[in-house]
Scaffold this active site. Structure first.
Site, PDB file in Angstrom:
ATOM      1  N   ARG A 132       9.310   1.381   7.071  1.00 22.37           N
ATOM      2  CA  ARG A 132       8.502   0.665   6.920  1.00 22.37           C
ATOM      3  C   ARG A 132       9.183  -0.716   7.567  1.00 22.37           C
ATOM      4  O   ARG A 132       7.914  -1.602   7.736  1.00 22.37           O
ATOM      5  CB  ARG A 132       9.253   0.660   5.646  1.00 22.37           C
ATOM      6  CG  ARG A 132       8.726   1.741   4.899  1.00 22.37           C
ATOM      7  CD  ARG A 132       9.414   1.180   2.579  1.00 22.37           C
ATOM      8  NE  ARG A 132       8.846   2.772   2.163  1.00 22.37           N
ATOM      9  CZ  ARG A 132       9.985   3.140   1.620  1.00 22.37           C
ATOM     10  NH1 ARG A 132      10.933   3.641   2.921  1.00 22.37           N
ATOM     11  NH2 ARG A 132       9.838   4.812   1.160  1.00 22.37           N
TER      12      ARG A 132
ATOM     13  N   ASN B 175       1.122  -5.728   8.941  1.00 22.29           N
ATOM     14  CA  ASN B 175       0.692  -5.944   8.418  1.00 22.29           C
ATOM     15  C   ASN B 175       0.890  -7.594   7.620  1.00 22.29           C
ATOM     16  O   ASN B 175      -0.077  -8.190   6.912  1.00 22.29           O
ATOM     17  CB  ASN B 175       1.427  -4.542   7.556  1.00 22.29           C
ATOM     18  CG  ASN B 175       0.836  -3.852   6.831  1.00 22.29           C
ATOM     19  OD1 ASN B 175       0.289  -3.023   7.993  1.00 22.29           O
ATOM     20  ND2 ASN B 175       2.303  -2.804   6.266  1.00 22.29           N
TER      21      ASN B 175
ATOM     22  N   ASP C 275      10.172   4.704  -7.113  1.00 19.43           N
ATOM     23  CA  ASP C 275      11.763   4.982  -6.594  1.00 19.43           C
ATOM     24  C   ASP C 275      12.325   5.480  -8.012  1.00 19.43           C
ATOM     25  O   ASP C 275      12.876   6.548  -7.424  1.00 19.43           O
ATOM     26  CB  ASP C 275      11.894   3.611  -5.984  1.00 19.43           C
ATOM     27  CG  ASP C 275      11.730   3.437  -4.159  1.00 19.43           C
ATOM     28  OD1 ASP C 275      11.005   4.031  -3.598  1.00 19.43           O
ATOM     29  OD2 ASP C 275      12.083   1.896  -4.025  1.00 19.43           O
TER      30      ASP C 275
ATOM     31  N   ARG D 280      10.620   8.771  -8.491  1.00 14.84           N
ATOM     32  CA  ARG D 280      10.619   9.854  -7.350  1.00 14.84           C
ATOM     33  C   ARG D 280      12.460  10.228  -7.577  1.00 14.84           C
ATOM     34  O   ARG D 280      12.974  11.763  -8.023  1.00 14.84           O
ATOM     35  CB  ARG D 280      11.093   9.315  -5.869  1.00 14.84           C
ATOM     36  CG  ARG D 280       9.731   9.193  -5.637  1.00 14.84           C
ATOM     37  CD  ARG D 280       9.832   8.722  -3.765  1.00 14.84           C
ATOM     38  NE  ARG D 280       8.559   8.817  -3.465  1.00 14.84           N
ATOM     39  CZ  ARG D 280       7.728   7.552  -2.259  1.00 14.84           C
ATOM     40  NH1 ARG D 280       8.536   6.727  -2.107  1.00 14.84           N
ATOM     41  NH2 ARG D 280       6.820   7.595  -2.479  1.00 14.84           N
TER      42      ARG D 280
ATOM     43  N   HIS E 217      13.077  -1.778  -0.904  1.00 14.38           N
ATOM     44  CA  HIS E 217      12.264  -0.413  -1.222  1.00 14.38           C
ATOM     45  C   HIS E 217      12.377   0.326   0.507  1.00 14.38           C
ATOM     46  O   HIS E 217      11.681   0.060   1.299  1.00 14.38           O
ATOM     47  CB  HIS E 217      10.504  -0.609  -1.285  1.00 14.38           C
ATOM     48  CG  HIS E 217       9.639   0.169  -0.976  1.00 14.38           C
ATOM     49  ND1 HIS E 217       9.844   1.869  -2.159  1.00 14.38           N
ATOM     50  CD2 HIS E 217       8.648   0.728  -0.471  1.00 14.38           C
ATOM     51  CE1 HIS E 217       9.209   2.197  -1.610  1.00 14.38           C
ATOM     52  NE2 HIS E 217       8.237   1.765  -0.753  1.00 14.38           N
TER      53      HIS E 217
HETATM   54  O1  TXD Z   1       6.354   1.410  -2.423  1.00 12.03           O
HETATM   55  C1  TXD Z   1       4.790   1.077  -2.055  1.00 12.03           C
HETATM   56  N1  TXD Z   1       4.966  -0.747  -2.431  1.00 12.03           N
HETATM   57  C2  TXD Z   1       4.423   1.562  -1.370  1.00 12.03           C
HETATM   58  C3  TXD Z   1       3.816   1.309  -0.289  1.00 12.03           C
HETATM   59  C4  TXD Z   1       4.006   3.107  -1.247  1.00 12.03           C
HETATM   60  C5  TXD Z   1       3.047   3.265  -0.757  1.00 12.03           C
HETATM   61  C6  TXD Z   1       2.612   3.132   0.215  1.00 12.03           C
HETATM   62  N2  TXD Z   1       1.961   1.989   0.626  1.00 12.03           N
HETATM   63  C7  TXD Z   1       1.831   0.890   1.505  1.00 12.03           C
HETATM   64  O2  TXD Z   1       0.978   0.234   0.940  1.00 12.03           O
HETATM   65  C8  TXD Z   1       2.322   1.525   2.558  1.00 12.03           C
HETATM   66  O3  TXD Z   1       2.948   1.500   3.773  1.00 12.03           O
HETATM   67  C9  TXD Z   1       0.941   0.792   3.188  1.00 12.03           C
HETATM   68  O4  TXD Z   1       0.892  -0.393   3.724  1.00 12.03           O
HETATM   69  C10 TXD Z   1      -0.044  -0.269   2.121  1.00 12.03           C
HETATM   70  C11 TXD Z   1      -1.222   1.044   2.140  1.00 12.03           C
HETATM   71  O5  TXD Z   1      -1.437   2.445   1.707  1.00 12.03           O
HETATM   72  P1  TXD Z   1      -2.589   3.932   2.480  1.00 12.03           P
HETATM   73  O6  TXD Z   1      -1.739   5.138   2.441  1.00 12.03           O
HETATM   74  O7  TXD Z   1      -3.703   3.051   1.127  1.00 12.03           O
HETATM   75  O8  TXD Z   1      -3.033   2.688   3.658  1.00 12.03           O
HETATM   76  P2  TXD Z   1      -4.570   3.512   3.735  1.00 12.03           P
HETATM   77  O9  TXD Z   1      -4.798   4.475   3.090  1.00 12.03           O
HETATM   78  O10 TXD Z   1      -4.751   3.395   5.365  1.00 12.03           O
HETATM   79  O11 TXD Z   1      -5.126   2.550   3.334  1.00 12.03           O
HETATM   80  C12 TXD Z   1      -5.173   0.965   3.706  1.00 12.03           C
HETATM   81  C13 TXD Z   1      -6.578   0.633   3.599  1.00 12.03           C
HETATM   82  C14 TXD Z   1      -7.139   0.781   4.710  1.00 12.03           C
HETATM   83  O12 TXD Z   1      -8.824   1.096   3.785  1.00 12.03           O
HETATM   84  C15 TXD Z   1      -8.427  -0.137   5.538  1.00 12.03           C
HETATM   85  O13 TXD Z   1      -9.128  -0.630   5.543  1.00 12.03           O
HETATM   86  C16 TXD Z   1      -7.198  -1.408   4.568  1.00 12.03           C
HETATM   87  O14 TXD Z   1      -6.681  -0.889   4.448  1.00 12.03           O
HETATM   88  N3  TXD Z   1      -7.843  -2.710   5.141  1.00 12.03           N
HETATM   89  C17 TXD Z   1      -8.431  -4.211   4.529  1.00 12.03           C
HETATM   90  N4  TXD Z   1      -8.239  -4.112   3.539  1.00 12.03           N
HETATM   91  C18 TXD Z   1      -8.730  -5.332   3.371  1.00 12.03           C
HETATM   92  N5  TXD Z   1      -8.826  -6.696   4.058  1.00 12.03           N
HETATM   93  C19 TXD Z   1      -8.357  -6.101   5.321  1.00 12.03           C
HETATM   94  N6  TXD Z   1      -8.202  -7.592   6.352  1.00 12.03           N
HETATM   95  C20 TXD Z   1      -7.347  -4.716   5.821  1.00 12.03           C
HETATM   96  N7  TXD Z   1      -7.194  -4.593   6.379  1.00 12.03           N
HETATM   97  C21 TXD Z   1      -6.783  -2.840   6.546  1.00 12.03           C
END
Ligand code: TXD
Length: 305
Positions: free
Chosen positions: A86, A93, A146, A149, A173
């Site tokens: 992560r 990010n 967590d 799970r 996490h």
């Molecule tokens: O327990 C936890 N906190 C987590 C965290 C559990 C699961 C996933 N976790 C994290 O959430 C993962 O490691 C990622 O950093 C985020 C999002 O995961 P996701 O699986 O939803 O990723 P996707 O499907 O790639 O979606 C990310 C979206 C995508 O549609 C991009 O176009 C968008 O983010 N994106 C944005 N939206 C708005 N504004 C900006 N700047 C932007 N950049 C990318």
């Protein structure tokens, strides 16, 4: 009430859909990709006819539509690929978070922020610094996931219903997650009385690597059903002012002997966000594990300074 979900990817969409099903607030789904949030919002709205919910869900690329949100869930950012930690996501990010947060502060200055983007503890701290919101209004989702799970692995091992299982998971996490078997129970009975130490070790290990197991299986992207549901539950606790205790990534200011950093601990959630940090009496080694996790998060936060 108005809840904005930033990021219409896997986690954001699942979160928005669960929120819609709960019918607790108007939902705005926003993303940088044109059409993506609009398409998903339309699809979800039409599912309402089948699932029996009627709620306004708007998909947009314009922060104007998110104006005066009560809760903003931030899922925007990259997800892990197989073999990645992560922490590998930190710089990219942070850059995404910065642009999102600038817009959120401008349009919803009184919102409560629920951060989901990884590395979770670091991104939540970063959000606090960028927004300058008070710490009760900046919190992160992960310990609830967590714990879910761990609950699953306990239920599987003991062949009991997951509904009868409670798991206590604190810490960060990541590798320094702090699952606490002594405080994890099946209908009130600690799992330390129900299984061998070998079984417990295996469960702790599976829990800590719970996300990686799914990443390896999916090959593209990471888990999203349980994460999206967990974020929706926390947003619900806030919007409904439930005063329920949920393990949350919180800013600590002396609690558990930890200061100026975010880690997962139990917290009472209500209309003011984090309304109380619950201090459980921990054993010396449990406190040390929590403090070790906090130190590691702090080091990562320093990279972004
Ligand atoms: O327990 C936890 N906190 C987590 C965290 C559990 C699961 C996933 N976790 C994290 O959430 C993962 O490691 C990622 O950093 C985020 C999002 O995961 P996701 O699986 O939803 O990723 P996707 O499907 O790639 O979606 C990310 C979206 C995508 O549609 C991009 O176009 C968008 O983010 N994106 C944005 N939206 C708005 N504004 C900006 N700047 C932007 N950049 C990318």
């Amino acid at each position: 009430m108005k809840i904005t979900v930033v990021g219409a990817g896997n986690v954001g969409a699942q979160c928005a859909y669960r929120l819609a099903q709960k019918e607790i607030a108007e939902v705005i789904l926003i993303d940088v990709v044109p059409g993506l949030p609009q398409g998903k919002a339309l699809d979800m709205s039409q599912a309402g006819s089948i699932e029996g919910f009627a709620l306004k869900i708007t998909g947009t690329n314009d922060y104007e539509d998110t104006k005066n949100s009560d809760v903003v869930v931030i899922t925007a950012g990259l997800a892990r690929k197989p073999g990645m930690s992560r922490d590998d996501l930190i710089h990219k990010n942070a850059e995404i978070m910065k642009s999102v947060l600038d817009n959120v502060v401008k349009h919803s200055p009184n919102a409560i922020l629920l951060i989901v983007t990884n590395p979770l503890d670091v991104m939540t701290y970063y959000a606090l610094r960028i927004t300058k919101f008070p710490p009760n209004r900046v919190l992160g989702m992960a310990p609830l996931l967590d714990a879910a799970r761990m609950q699953y692995f306990i239920a599987q091992t003991l062949n009991v219903s997951i509904k009868d299982v409670y798991a206590e998971v604190m810490g960060s996490h990541g590798d320094l997650m702090v699952p606490i078997p002594r405080l994890s129970t099946v209908k009130g009975k600690p799992i330390t009385e129900l299984m061998t130490s070998e079984q417990i070790k295996h469960i702790v290990n599976k829990t800590t690597n719970g996300g990686a197991e799914i990443v390896a299986l999916l090959k593209t992207g990471s888990a999203y059903y349980a994460p999206g549901s967990a974020a929706a539950n926390m947003a619900e606790a806030i919007v409904k002012d439930k005063k329920t205790v949920i393990n949350t990534c919180c800013y600590l200011n002396g609690q558990y002997g930890i200061k100026d950093v975010y880690v997962g601990v139990p917290a009472k959630l209500g209309k003011n966000g984090i309304e109380e940090i619950v201090e459980i009496k921990l054993l010396k080694e449990e406190t040390e594990a929590l403090q070790k996790a906090a130190e590691a998060v702090k080091k990562l936060c320093n990279i972004l300074k």
